[in-house]
Design an enzyme around this catalytic site. Structure first.
Site, PDB file in Angstrom:
ATOM      1  N   ASN A  66      -4.041   6.013  -0.039  1.00 17.78           N
ATOM      2  CA  ASN A  66      -3.465   6.312   1.020  1.00 17.78           C
ATOM      3  C   ASN A  66      -3.090   7.900   0.877  1.00 17.78           C
ATOM      4  OD1 ASN A  66      -3.577   4.262   2.670  1.00 17.78           O
ATOM      5  ND2 ASN A  66      -1.547   3.191   1.866  1.00 17.78           N
ATOM      6  N   SER A  93       0.647  -0.973   0.022  1.00 18.86           N
ATOM      7  CA  SER A  93       0.027  -0.143  -0.045  1.00 18.86           C
ATOM      8  C   SER A  93       0.791   1.058  -0.055  1.00 18.86           C
ATOM      9  CB  SER A  93      -0.809   0.240   1.274  1.00 18.86           C
ATOM     10  OG  SER A  93      -0.066   0.061   2.464  1.00 18.86           O
ATOM     11  N   HIS A 144      -3.085  -3.758  -5.079  1.00 14.45           N
ATOM     12  CA  HIS A 144      -3.442  -3.225  -3.707  1.00 14.45           C
ATOM     13  C   HIS A 144      -4.802  -3.756  -3.421  1.00 14.45           C
ATOM     14  CE1 HIS A 144      -3.808   0.213  -0.820  1.00 14.45           C
ATOM     15  NE2 HIS A 144      -3.590  -0.946   0.123  1.00 14.45           N
ATOM     16  N   GLU A 160      -6.668  -1.353  -6.299  1.00 13.61           N
ATOM     17  CA  GLU A 160      -5.690  -0.413  -6.890  1.00 13.61           C
ATOM     18  C   GLU A 160      -4.615  -1.222  -7.690  1.00 13.61           C
ATOM     19  OE1 GLU A 160      -4.693   3.561  -4.955  1.00 13.61           O
ATOM     20  OE2 GLU A 160      -4.305   2.191  -3.737  1.00 13.61           O
TER      21      GLU A 160
END
Length: 220
Positions: free
Chosen positions: A191, A120, A141, A153
């Site tokens: 993130n 991540s 991800h 992702e």
């Protein structure tokens, strides 16, 4: 390329979730971890989570048994990747650990196998540099809990080629997920957007805007 054989490295929360959804989608999955105890615990977790799905009538008992029958385990990385088409690494976020794993994967996985990381936060381009096949290294991800969360992702490193990206995008859809292609920048998208929001929540508490429960309720 149609991916029918997947290897997952690491049987923790993310790893066993990836095994779960892959087997449920009819893929043959090999789970690799350091000890049989870790493997047994991962299989037990997958079984319990599938039992919940049966109780909620999301899947049938026969579908659960068929999925579990597609999962094999091993403590040998070399054995686990010998005939794989895709490896998904799901181990702790430590660069030195990623380096040792991807160096070994490059040596032992078939030359045409795709090497993916569930990272991540760590650069896919940096991970790819540990291999001699950077065009086949990509990020996958998944979100926690994997069996429930739809987003994946799909992170392209600087050298990741179009064929690898398209294969992973298509597979993600076949696993019942919603893949989003992103480029290799710090934090990717999830993130990068999430962390400033978390920081603002802490500032809101510090400044006395609201109590923890109130902030939590607003954001939910």
């Amino acid at each position: 390329m149609s991916v029918e054989r997947i290897t997952v490295l690491g049987g923790g929360t993310m790893g066993n979730g990836i095994v779960h959804v892959s087997a449920q989608a009819g893929r043959k999955v090999t789970l690799v971890d350091m000890s049989q105890d870790f493997l047994d615990r991962a299989l037990a977790t997958i079984g319990k989570n599938m039992d919940r799905q049966v109780k909620k009538e999301k899947i049938t008992e026969d579908e659960k048994n068929a999925a579990l029958g597609l999962i094999t385990t091993t403590t040998s990385l070399e054995e686990g990747v010998a005939e794989t088409q895709l490896v998904v690494e799901a181990v702790p976020e430590k660069m030195e650990l990623k380096e040792s794993i991807f160096t070994a994967l490059d040596e032992h996985a078939p030359a045409d196998a795709i090497l993916a990381s569930n990272t991540s936060s760590i650069s896919i381009t940096e991970i790819a540099a540990f291999t001699g096949r950077p065009e086949k290294v990509i990020g996958m991800h998944f979100m926690n809990p994997v069996p429930m969360m739809k987003l994946v992702e799909v992170i392209r490193g600087l050298a990741t080629d179009d064929a690898t990206t398209q294969t992973v995008m298509t597979l993600s859809e076949e696993l019942g997920k919603t893949p989003v292609e992103v480029n290799d920048f710090p934090g990717f998208v999830s993130n990068r957007v999430l962390m400033p929001m978390i920081n603002e929540a802490v500032f809101a508490l510090m400044e006395g805007v609201a109590e923890i429960e109130a902030i939590d309720t607003v954001m939910k």
